[in-house]
Design an enzyme around this catalytic site. Structure first.
Site, mmCIF file in Angstrom:
data_model
loop_
_atom_site.group_PDB
_atom_site.id
_atom_site.type_symbol
_atom_site.label_atom_id
_atom_site.label_comp_id
_atom_site.label_asym_id
_atom_site.label_seq_id
_atom_site.Cartn_x
_atom_site.Cartn_y
_atom_site.Cartn_z
ATOM 1 N N HIS A 46 -39.349 8.499 -11.866
ATOM 2 C CA HIS A 46 -38.915 6.988 -12.089
ATOM 3 C C HIS A 46 -37.277 6.946 -10.717
ATOM 4 O O HIS A 46 -36.645 5.961 -10.335
ATOM 5 C CB HIS A 46 -37.998 6.570 -12.832
ATOM 6 C CG HIS A 46 -37.035 7.902 -13.913
ATOM 7 N ND1 HIS A 46 -37.490 8.917 -14.933
ATOM 8 C CD2 HIS A 46 -35.385 7.331 -14.127
ATOM 9 C CE1 HIS A 46 -36.365 8.637 -15.199
ATOM 10 N NE2 HIS A 46 -35.448 8.468 -14.654
ATOM 11 N N ASP A 75 -44.486 8.764 -16.659
ATOM 12 C CA ASP A 75 -43.732 8.603 -15.696
ATOM 13 C C ASP A 75 -43.377 10.221 -15.365
ATOM 14 O O ASP A 75 -41.805 11.126 -15.141
ATOM 15 C CB ASP A 75 -41.808 8.477 -16.711
ATOM 16 C CG ASP A 75 -40.716 8.185 -15.491
ATOM 17 O OD1 ASP A 75 -40.599 8.433 -14.964
ATOM 18 O OD2 ASP A 75 -39.971 8.721 -16.541
ATOM 19 N N GLY A 151 -28.944 15.664 -16.431
ATOM 20 C CA GLY A 151 -29.554 16.336 -15.231
ATOM 21 C C GLY A 151 -30.960 16.916 -16.281
ATOM 22 O O GLY A 151 -31.973 18.063 -15.616
ATOM 23 N N SER A 153 -33.906 15.296 -16.983
ATOM 24 C CA SER A 153 -35.042 15.092 -17.084
ATOM 25 C C SER A 153 -35.800 16.305 -15.744
ATOM 26 O O SER A 153 -34.910 16.332 -15.055
ATOM 27 C CB SER A 153 -34.868 13.712 -16.520
ATOM 28 O OG SER A 153 -34.339 13.054 -17.705
#
Length: 335
Positions: A46, A75, A151, A153
Site C-alpha cells: 500500500h 497487501d 517502519g 510493516s
C-alpha cells in the site's frame, strides 16, 4: 534468574540472526522488507507508488529493486533485487498457540523488535477460515500479539527458532500489528513471481443468509403435528413443527452447517450470473448453500473469501434444493 537470562539471550540471538534477512525499503514512507528467496523480498504494497524502489541492506548497501507484482487482498508486493546476496528466512515448520513470537523490522534507524504471542492457530488462506465474524481476523490475517512500531510493516514475524511465521502489516487494523500467515504469503509470492498477479476466484452468485428454526419437541410429536414422518418431505427433508421446522438427517444426525442454537444458517442464492462457474454447475436461484468443502458458510463475505484465492480449483458445495440435500462440484472461476 538464570532461566530468564537464557530466555533473553535466546530471543536476542534470534533477532540478530533474523535481522540479516530484513531490509529497509524506501517507499512512500519507510517500511521493512523480508528476504524470502534469491533476490526476492516481500513487503507491503500500500505504500509502493511506483515500480522502482530502493532497498537498504543490513550492511548499508543501497540497491535498486523492481516491483514484480502486487496483491491488494494480502497487501503484499514482491520485489526483485539484483546482487542482493542475503540469506532467505526459512519457513517455520511448526508453531503452537502460546509460543512467544518476535516481530522484527528495519526502520531507517536500524533493526527493531517487539515481543509477541501466538494467540490462535493460523490459517494458510482465507479459504480455510471458518468464522462468521467480519473484519481482518476472519480474512486470513494473523494477530501477532506484538506492539506495532514505525517502519515494521513488511518485516518478519518469527518464532524463537527464527522460522518465518508471517509478514507483518501495521496498516490493516488501527493500533494492531497483524501478519499474513507464511503459507498464504509464500503462495502469493509464488504467483507474483510467475505471473505478476494473483488471480481472483469467483462463483458468480449473489447470496443472502437464511435461518431455519429448529423443530420443537420430540420426533413423534413433530410427526403428529405435521401429519407424517418429516412432514411428508422425504427421509432427508424437513422436520415437522412450527414454521419450516428444523432440517435433520435420518437418525437425528445434524447437518454440517449452522449451529445448534437459534436454528441453522445457510446462504440462499438470489441470483446466478450467466455463464459463471455456478451456472455451469447447475446452481439455481432459490438453492440454499449449506457448506463448502465440508465447512459451513454463514455470511456472504465468508463465501467470497473462501473462494477468492482458489481460482481454477474444484470445490464441493452442499446445497439444499426442494428440501433435499445434494452435493455439487464447482470449478472456481478466475477474474
Amino acid at each position: 534468574m538464570t532461566n530468564f537470562s537464557d530466555l533473553s539471550n535466546t530471543m536476542a540471538d534470534a533477532v540478530e540472526a533474523v535481522s540479516t534477512s530484513i531490509v529497509s525499503v524506501r517507499a512512500g514512507r519507510p517500511i521493512s522488507g523480508t528476504v524470502i528467496g534469491d533476490g526476492l523480498i516481500l513487503t507491503v504494497a500500500h505504500v509502493l507508488h511506483g515500480d522502482e524502489v530502493t532497498v537498504v541492506t543490513p550492511d548499508g548497501r543501497e540497491l535498486s529493486a523492481t516491483v514484480a507484482g502486487r496483491d491488494s487482498s494480502s497487501d503484499l508486493a514482491l520485489l526483485r533485487v539484483d546482487g542482493l546476496n542475503l540469506p532467505a528466512l526459512s519457513v517455520s515448520d511448526s508453531v503452537r498457540v502460546g509460543e512467544l513470537l518476535l516481530a522484527v523490522g528495519r526502520p531507517q534507524h536500524g533493526v527493531q523488535a517487539t515481543l509477541g504471542l501466538m494467540e490462535r492457530q493460523m490459517t494458510a488462506s482465507p479459504a480455510e477460515v471458518d468464522a462468521p465474524e467480519s473484519g481482518p481476523h476472519s480474512r486470513g490475517w494473523l494477530p501477532s500479539g506484538a506492539a506495532p512500531f514505525r517502519g515494521v510493516s513488511g518485516g518478519a514475524l518469527v518464532d524463537a527458532r527464527g522460522g518465518l511465521v508471517g509478514v507483518l502489516n501495521a496498516g490493516v487494523s488501527r493500533g494492531e500489528l497483524l501478519a499474513v500467515p507464511v503459507g498464504r504469503a509464500m503462495n502469493v509470492a509464488d504467483l507474483l513471481g510467475r505471473t505478476g498477479r494473483v488471480p481472483r476466484g469467483y462463483l458468480g452468485i449473489a447470496t443472502q443468509p437464511v435461518m431455519f428454526p429448529q423443530a420443537e419437541g420430540t420426533e413423534s410429536e413433530n410427526e403428529a403435528r405435521s401429519g407424517g414422518p418429516r412432514g411428508g418431505r422425504g427421509r432427508e427433508g424437513w422436520g415437522g413443527g412450527r414454521g419450516r421446522g428444523g432440517w435433520q438427517r435420518e437418525g437425528g444426525e445434524r447437518g454440517p452447517w449452522g449451529g445448534q442454537q437459534g436454528g441453522k444458517v445457510g446462504l440462499t442464492i438470489v441470483s446466478v450470473e450467466s455463464g459463471s462457474p455456478a451456472a455451469q454447475a447447475g446452481l439455481l436461484v432459490g438453492d440454499v448453500l449449506l457448506s463448502l468443502d465440508g465447512q459451513a458458510v454463514r455470511r456472504p463475505p465468508e463465501l467470497l473469501w473462501r473462494v477468492r484465492e482458489r481460482a481454477g480449483q474444484s470445490v464441493s458445495a452442499r446445497i439444499l434444493r426442494g428440501g433435499q440435500e445434494q452435493d455439487v462440484t464447482l470449478v472456481v472461476g478466475e477474474r
